[in-house]
Design a protein around this motif. Structure first.
Motif, PDB file in Angstrom:
ATOM      1  N   SER A 262     116.993 -11.019  31.355  1.00 28.64           N
ATOM      2  CA  SER A 262     116.588 -12.420  31.249  1.00 28.64           C
ATOM      3  C   SER A 262     117.767 -13.293  30.850  1.00 28.64           C
ATOM      4  O   SER A 262     117.922 -14.422  31.340  1.00 28.64           O
ATOM      5  CB  SER A 262     115.434 -12.578  30.252  1.00 28.64           C
ATOM      6  OG  SER A 262     115.831 -12.161  28.966  1.00 28.64           O
ATOM      7  N   TYR A 269     114.694 -18.612  26.085  1.00 28.89           N
ATOM      8  CA  TYR A 269     113.479 -18.782  25.314  1.00 28.89           C
ATOM      9  C   TYR A 269     113.857 -19.149  23.890  1.00 28.89           C
ATOM     10  O   TYR A 269     115.025 -19.094  23.505  1.00 28.89           O
ATOM     11  CB  TYR A 269     112.602 -17.524  25.343  1.00 28.89           C
ATOM     12  CG  TYR A 269     113.355 -16.237  25.471  1.00 28.89           C
ATOM     13  CD1 TYR A 269     113.961 -15.647  24.367  1.00 28.89           C
ATOM     14  CD2 TYR A 269     113.495 -15.602  26.703  1.00 28.89           C
ATOM     15  CE1 TYR A 269     114.661 -14.471  24.479  1.00 28.89           C
ATOM     16  CE2 TYR A 269     114.209 -14.414  26.824  1.00 28.89           C
ATOM     17  CZ  TYR A 269     114.785 -13.863  25.706  1.00 28.89           C
ATOM     18  OH  TYR A 269     115.492 -12.694  25.812  1.00 28.89           O
ATOM     19  N   SER A 270     112.862 -19.533  23.123  1.00 24.31           N
ATOM     20  CA  SER A 270     113.130 -20.039  21.776  1.00 24.31           C
ATOM     21  C   SER A 270     113.799 -18.973  20.914  1.00 24.31           C
ATOM     22  O   SER A 270     113.659 -17.776  21.163  1.00 24.31           O
ATOM     23  CB  SER A 270     111.826 -20.500  21.123  1.00 24.31           C
ATOM     24  OG  SER A 270     110.986 -19.390  20.856  1.00 24.31           O
ATOM     25  N   LEU A 273     111.309 -16.541  19.395  1.00 24.28           N
ATOM     26  CA  LEU A 273     110.833 -15.518  20.330  1.00 24.28           C
ATOM     27  C   LEU A 273     111.917 -14.476  20.574  1.00 24.28           C
ATOM     28  O   LEU A 273     111.626 -13.269  20.643  1.00 24.28           O
ATOM     29  CB  LEU A 273     110.415 -16.168  21.653  1.00 24.28           C
ATOM     30  CG  LEU A 273     109.881 -15.222  22.736  1.00 24.28           C
ATOM     31  CD1 LEU A 273     108.685 -14.431  22.213  1.00 24.28           C
ATOM     32  CD2 LEU A 273     109.521 -15.991  24.000  1.00 24.28           C
ATOM     33  N   ARG A 274     113.160 -14.930  20.677  1.00 21.21           N
ATOM     34  CA  ARG A 274     114.265 -13.984  20.886  1.00 21.21           C
ATOM     35  C   ARG A 274     114.367 -13.013  19.715  1.00 21.21           C
ATOM     36  O   ARG A 274     114.503 -11.788  19.899  1.00 21.21           O
ATOM     37  CB  ARG A 274     115.574 -14.756  21.054  1.00 21.21           C
ATOM     38  CG  ARG A 274     116.811 -13.872  21.153  1.00 21.21           C
ATOM     39  CD  ARG A 274     118.080 -14.708  21.284  1.00 21.21           C
ATOM     40  NE  ARG A 274     119.256 -13.856  21.202  1.00 21.21           N
ATOM     41  CZ  ARG A 274     119.855 -13.529  20.065  1.00 21.21           C
ATOM     42  NH1 ARG A 274     119.381 -13.972  18.920  1.00 21.21           N
ATOM     43  NH2 ARG A 274     120.917 -12.758  20.071  1.00 21.21           N
TER      44      ARG A 274
END
Length: 328
Positions: A262, A269-270, A273-274
């Motif tokens: 990704s 992503y935020s 989230l990571r």
């Protein structure tokens, strides 16, 4: 323009940046529970295999090496982040951060090479069954696993030494739950940072992709051999000897490959989230692997059944607990 190159004396672990203070207690409790699960499960596997002579076979010795690296990884990373949310202590010393960074990447690489040894064991067992007793023994597996612990050592020392002498002129906040190279190096301001990142990435990919390539080759060959079997019962029995290894390998590699792919494709992503994804693929296998060892390997199931039956023989209500351990 002058740049402040003052040596940091500590770093601050950010943890989950978007987490509201009211959730600090529950989050630290969850991580503490995960740490207890990692500790209890992996210590149980180590002690059980050492004490149970009849399961001291090559594949279970590999399980012991995997359990040892999982246990060490959890011990190196979780207590500090638990202390952050439980006691409000988010500081880690400068050199302590680099020691943690070393073990984070070193133990991940050791796990990768041990999974390659496990794939080799299953490959020879299924594809070259007549040669298995000659090629694979406890001594051979111990040597191979010992090499798996040694190969990443100079590589990770090199990566850490490259980072520890960098000039740090930015924030001392580590945007992660533990110290890893990416989070630390983003705080550096050296002119050659791009070349150093390229070298470190190449070394890291060697530790990750070389074992992965062999693992894919091994399990692909195993599946081909199994599909060629004419006896359905034989196919199921042969495949069952590999299910635990395949599950453990998937838990280790699939989330990592998703995150790396990704990032490569530019999917962002935020930060929360990571960090959550990294914590999941770092900690979940360490907590789940002992369960897979116990319930997906016939020898351990049978040994557990023999140990537990005398305890439950006079307790009909608990018979089902023991029954679930019985091999098919």
């Amino acid at each position: 323009m002058l740049v402040n190159l003052t040596r940091q004396d500590h770093f601050t672990l950010l943890g989950f940046p978007g987490l509201h203070p009211q959730y600090y207690g529950p989050v630290s409790a969850v991580m503490f529970f995960v740490y207890i699960a990692i500790g209890f499960g992996n210590i149980f596997i180590l002690v059980f295999v050492m004490c149970e002579k009849k399961i001291q076979k090559p594949r279970y010795l590999i399980f012991c090496h995997l359990a040892l690296s999982d246990l060490t990884f959890g011990t190196v990373t979780l207590p500090k982040i638990i202390a952050k949310y439980w006691f409000g202590n988010s500081l880690i010393s400068f050199y302590g951060c680099f020691v943690q960074m070393f073990f984070v990447h070193y133990l991940g690489s050791v796990q990768s090479f041990n999974l390659m040894v496990m794939a080799l064991d299953r490959f020879i067992s299924v594809c070259l069954p007549m040669r298995y007793p000659v090629l694979i023994s406890n001594t051979v597996v111990s040597v191979l696993c010992g090499i798996s612990w040694f190969i990443p050592l100079p590589i990770m020392i090199t990566i850490v030494l490259q980072a520890v002498f960098l000039p740090f002129c930015k924030s001392n906040v580590i945007a992660q739950c533990y110290c890893d190279r990416m989070s630390i190096v983003t705080q550096a301001c050296a002119e050659n940072i791009v070349s150093l990142n390229t070298i470190s990435l190449s070394l890291a990919m060697f530790c990750l992709l070389l074992p992965l390539a062999f693992i894919l080759f091994s399990y692909t060959s195993i599946i081909v051999v199994i599909m060629k079997m004419t006896n359905a019962k034989g196919r199921r029995k042969t495949f069952s000897t590999c299910t635990s290894q395949i599950l453990i390998t998937c838990l280790f590699y699939l989330p990592r490959c998703f995150v790396y792919f990704s990032n490569f494709k530019g999917f962002f992503y935020s930060l929360d989230l990571r960090i959550l994804l990294i914590m999941l693929y770092s900690m979940l296998p360490a907590a789940v692997n002992p369960v897979i060892y116990c319930f997906k390997t016939q020898d351990i199931k049978q040994s557990l059944l023999m140990k537990l039956c005398p305890l439950f023989i006079h307790s009909p209500k608990l018979v089902n607990i023991v029954t679930c351990l019985k091999p098919e």
